[in-house]
Design a protein around this motif. Structure first.
Motif, PDB file in Angstrom:
ATOM      1  N   PHE A 115       8.159 -15.212 -20.542  1.00  0.00           N
ATOM      2  CA  PHE A 115       7.863 -13.821 -20.208  1.00  0.00           C
ATOM      3  C   PHE A 115       8.563 -13.354 -18.931  1.00  0.00           C
ATOM      4  N   THR A 116       9.441 -14.159 -18.355  1.00  0.00           N
ATOM      5  CA  THR A 116      10.042 -13.815 -17.070  1.00  0.00           C
ATOM      6  C   THR A 116      10.930 -12.568 -17.191  1.00  0.00           C
ATOM      7  N   GLN A 143       7.627  -7.124 -11.749  1.00  0.00           N
ATOM      8  CA  GLN A 143       8.075  -8.514 -11.620  1.00  0.00           C
ATOM      9  C   GLN A 143       7.124  -9.379 -12.446  1.00  0.00           C
ATOM     10  N   GLN A 144       7.673 -10.036 -13.439  1.00  0.00           N
ATOM     11  CA  GLN A 144       6.845 -10.796 -14.362  1.00  0.00           C
ATOM     12  C   GLN A 144       7.377 -12.215 -14.472  1.00  0.00           C
ATOM     13  N   GLU A 183       2.148 -13.966 -14.915  1.00  0.00           N
ATOM     14  CA  GLU A 183       1.658 -12.971 -13.962  1.00  0.00           C
ATOM     15  C   GLU A 183       2.610 -11.796 -13.939  1.00  0.00           C
ATOM     16  N   ARG A 184       2.021 -10.621 -14.000  1.00  0.00           N
ATOM     17  CA  ARG A 184       2.796  -9.377 -14.001  1.00  0.00           C
ATOM     18  C   ARG A 184       2.353  -8.522 -12.822  1.00  0.00           C
ATOM     19  N   ARG A 185       3.282  -8.264 -11.909  1.00  0.00           N
ATOM     20  CA  ARG A 185       2.993  -7.413 -10.760  1.00  0.00           C
ATOM     21  C   ARG A 185       3.788  -6.123 -10.900  1.00  0.00           C
ATOM     22  N   THR A 214      -2.880 -11.136 -14.545  1.00  0.00           N
ATOM     23  CA  THR A 214      -2.623 -12.506 -14.962  1.00  0.00           C
ATOM     24  C   THR A 214      -3.180 -12.697 -16.366  1.00  0.00           C
ATOM     25  N   THR A 215      -2.325 -13.137 -17.270  1.00  0.00           N
ATOM     26  CA  THR A 215      -2.707 -13.366 -18.663  1.00  0.00           C
ATOM     27  C   THR A 215      -2.561 -14.843 -18.983  1.00  0.00           C
TER      28      THR A 215
END
Length: 266
Positions: A115-116, A143-144, A183-185, A214-215
């Motif tokens: 997922f980056t 930013q993931q 984590e997705r910010r 956060t998933t």
């Protein structure tokens, strides 16, 4: 006179940022694409076609490390990019002969979905009606990082000479894989300007938000069933079945409003 507006830039950014990249096992198998399913003769066979593991004559181990760099230019001029190096696959297979039949067992850890992503998006809008002008400037940075991974156990048996049947069972739970979360910010910055011609008043607001999500995979299992048949020394047939599966996800969300900076004048 208080006034505020927000522009949602996450619509198209979410589509790109949330789309995972499938991760395969082994550079040799990836280079051959789907054709490796019919070969499946090394320690990555438990991922591609577990039925092919009956070909192995001695214990084997496999390890894959990958570096990825991607950049996508969106139609509005914004861009999305990703660059990361990770361990993708680690496996061990052990063949044995028992009951007059060739058999093989295997254990593996694999990154399944990556997922980056890093996305920067901008939006500029102006709307005019009667004596009112609204200008909106919005910027979003996403930013993931992270992946969904699995640990698996495999078994194969040569039921007839040259005919192997096998199964791989995957567990996707983060507690087992230690790498089934991302984590997705997201940082949003909105500047809105409202101008009245009559009376001559201008109002400006600036809203900044910082959210983190956060998933993780709390529960999930999947299976791969494979068959491998060497009809002749030069002709091999293979088939795999991957039933549909469901992952149960858990989300933790934190939202912070960094600042609101209004200003007005006449």
């Amino acid at each position: 006179m208080p006034w505020a507006a927000a522009v949602d830039l996450s619509g198209y950014a979410q589509d790109l940022g949330g789309a995972p990249v499938p991760v395969g096992a082994g550079p040799r198998a990836l280079g051959m694409g789907g054709a490796f399913t019919a070969i499946a003769d090394d320690a990555t066979a438990n991922t591609w076609n577990p039925g092919g593991m009956v070909q192995l004559e001695r214990p084997e181990a496999a390890l894959s490390v990958a570096y990825r760099s991607d950049r996508v230019r969106l139609s509005d001029g914004s861009d999305a990019d990703a660059a990361n190096a990770n361990l993708d696959h680690l496996s061990l297979v052990v063949p044995f002969f028992r009951g007059g039949l060739q058999q093989t067992i295997g254990l593996a850890w694999q990154r399944q979905l990556d997922f980056t992503r890093s996305i920067r998006a901008e939006q500029h809008d102006t709307s005019i009606s009667s004596n009112i002008t609204l200008d909106t400037d919005g910027r979003t940075h996403i930013q993931q990082e992270g992946a969904f991974s699995s640990v698996s156990a495999s078994y194969a048996i040569e039921v007839l000479p040259g005919l192997g049947l096998g199964m791989t069972a995957h567990s996707w739970e983060d507690d087992w894989t230690l790498d089934s979360r991302y984590e997705r910010r997201q940082q949003d910055d909105y500047v809105n300007s409202l101008v009245f011609t009559i009376p001559p008043i201008s109002i400006a607001t600036r809203d900044q938000f910082d959210s983190t999500r956060t998933t993780s995979v709390k529960e999930g299992y999947s299976f791969v069933f494979g068959a491998w048949w060497q009809a002749t020394p030069a002709l091999t047939f293979a088939a795999t079945v991957k039933p549909r599966y469901t992952l149960r996800l858990a989300n933790e969300v934190e939202l912070r409003q960094i600042s609101i900076d209004p200003s007005s004048g006449t």
